[in-house]
Enzyme design. Structure first.
Site, short mmCIF file in Angstrom:
data_model
loop_
_atom_site.label_atom_id
_atom_site.label_comp_id
_atom_site.label_asym_id
_atom_site.label_seq_id
_atom_site.Cartn_x
_atom_site.Cartn_y
_atom_site.Cartn_z
N ASN A 129 21.25 70.67 41.29
CA ASN A 129 21.58 69.64 40.31
C ASN A 129 22.12 70.32 39.06
O ASN A 129 22.13 71.57 38.97
CB ASN A 129 20.37 68.75 40.01
CG ASN A 129 19.18 69.51 39.43
OD1 ASN A 129 19.33 70.44 38.63
ND2 ASN A 129 17.98 69.13 39.84
N GLU A 150 19.73 72.82 37.34
CA GLU A 150 19.57 74.07 38.10
C GLU A 150 20.81 74.94 37.97
O GLU A 150 20.69 76.18 37.84
CB GLU A 150 19.29 73.75 39.57
CG GLU A 150 17.91 73.13 39.80
CD GLU A 150 17.74 72.51 41.17
OE1 GLU A 150 16.59 72.40 41.63
OE2 GLU A 150 18.77 72.13 41.78
N ASP A 173 17.63 64.37 48.30
CA ASP A 173 17.34 64.43 49.73
C ASP A 173 18.39 63.67 50.53
O ASP A 173 18.83 64.12 51.60
CB ASP A 173 15.96 63.83 50.01
CG ASP A 173 14.83 64.57 49.31
OD1 ASP A 173 15.00 65.76 49.02
OD2 ASP A 173 13.78 63.94 49.07
#
Length: 339
Positions: free
Chosen positions: A220, A223, A289
């Site tokens: 993301n 990160e 996910d």
């Protein structure tokens, strides 16, 4: 070349529908940190006289698959033949997780029992309006070692050769170690069909050096900023961060998820922004996910990296309109593509 990558053309929409039709029964292996998400729902009636906290009157409770288990659930709902490898405890939460996987049509034979740790479980107390009041985490996040790590590696060696895509769902809860990744990489090069299946990684930055050689890594924006020390405020920043991330992770491609700004894809054949398509946002829990599940399945079905990323972007746009860890069906994806 940097571009605005959009799902705008009729030809792509038609091709995307054909890709989705090929999702059925494709074998995909998920290796990662499994967990249970438990929701305790109630109504806030007043503030406690004992401390400045709300009193929540219990109304209902339910559980959903989380982490790598939610990834596998997303794959199964999209039509894949999903298999899951991870760690559970010898406890009620582990038995609940197995039962939920069975009900979802996910093969959980690769789950390894570690009697010395609890099954990871996140308990959220939420109001009837889906506002989160508190969260309690049951977990032990030390890396798997000894017999537990060996059992994970054995499960990978057993299942990886049959998979059309390999997916790592890393939540830093212990299932993903350097040795596990190394075995995945080796077995990826030795599949029964002779093909080299894609390896998709949903990362955690402390393990970044472990992902070298992956087909695509999906950080993301936070990160990506941490890994590259580049603050992402616009597309130019995203471009620079994606290139730097690819160099540091030594992966073939990177897909940075950017919330309401959509995504940024960086790979040898394409570089550019994928605008967000969400019409309403209820909850972003588990959206990553759904992204990696759709991305992996699209690549297994023969999509290019750009096509897979754009399909994943549309899946994310659907799932953020739902509360908690959720899934997307093929019918929902087709309906969005036809709109």
């Amino acid at each position: 070349m940097t571009a605005d990558l959009r799902l705008a053309t009729d030809s792509f929409r038609s091709h995307a529908r054909a890709l989705i039709a090929r999702f059925t029964d494709l074998p995909v292996l998920v290796v990662g940190d499994v967990m249970i998400d438990r929701f305790i729902v109630g109504r806030v009636t007043r503030i406690s006289p004992e401390a400045p906290v709300p009193i929540v009157r219990f109304e209902s409770e339910y559980v959903r698959l989380g982490g790598a288990a939610n990834v596998a659930h997303n794959l199964a709902v999209l039509g894949a033949r999903a298999s899951l490898i991870g760690i559970v405890g010898d406890d009620a939460a582990g038995r609940t997780l197995r039962a939920q996987l069975t009900a979802a049509g996910v093969n959980g034979d690769g789950l390894v029992v570690d009697p010395d740790r609890p099954t990871t479980e996140k308990v959220r107390v939420v109001t009837e309006r889906n506002q989160q009041v508190a969260r309690i985490d049951y977990e032990q996040d030390t890396d798997a070692s000894g017999a537990v790590e060996s059992a994970i590696i054995d499960a990978v060696r057993h299942s990886a050769p049959d998979a059309k895509a390999l997916l790592v769902s890393d939540y830093l809860k212990g299932a993903i170690t350097r040795s596990v990744i190394e075995v995945l990489q080796r077995d990826r090069r030795a599949t029964l069909s002779g093909e080299r299946p894609p390896l998709i990684v949903d990362p955690k930055i402390p393990h970044l050096s472990c992902y070298a050689g992956a087909t695509i890594v999906t950080p993301n924006h936070h990160e990506a900023e941490v890994a590259t020390h580049i603050r992402i405020r616009n597309d130019d920043d995203a471009h620079a961060a994606a290139r730097a991330f690819r160099d540091r992770a030594r992966c073939e491609a990177v897909l940075i998820t950017r919330g309401e700004q959509g995504m940024w894809l960086s790979e040898p054949a394409a570089e550019g922004s994928i605008p967000a398509v969400a019409r309403e946002v209820a909850d972003v829990t588990g959206a990553g996910d759904t992204v990696v599940a759709t991305l992996a399945l699209a690549l297994a079905a023969g999509a290019t990296m750009s096509e897979a990323a754009m399909l994943a972007n549309h899946a994310a746009g659907i799932v953020v309109g739902k509360f908690g860890p959720a899934t997307v069906t093929r019918e929902e994806l087709i309906r969005v593509l036809s709109a």
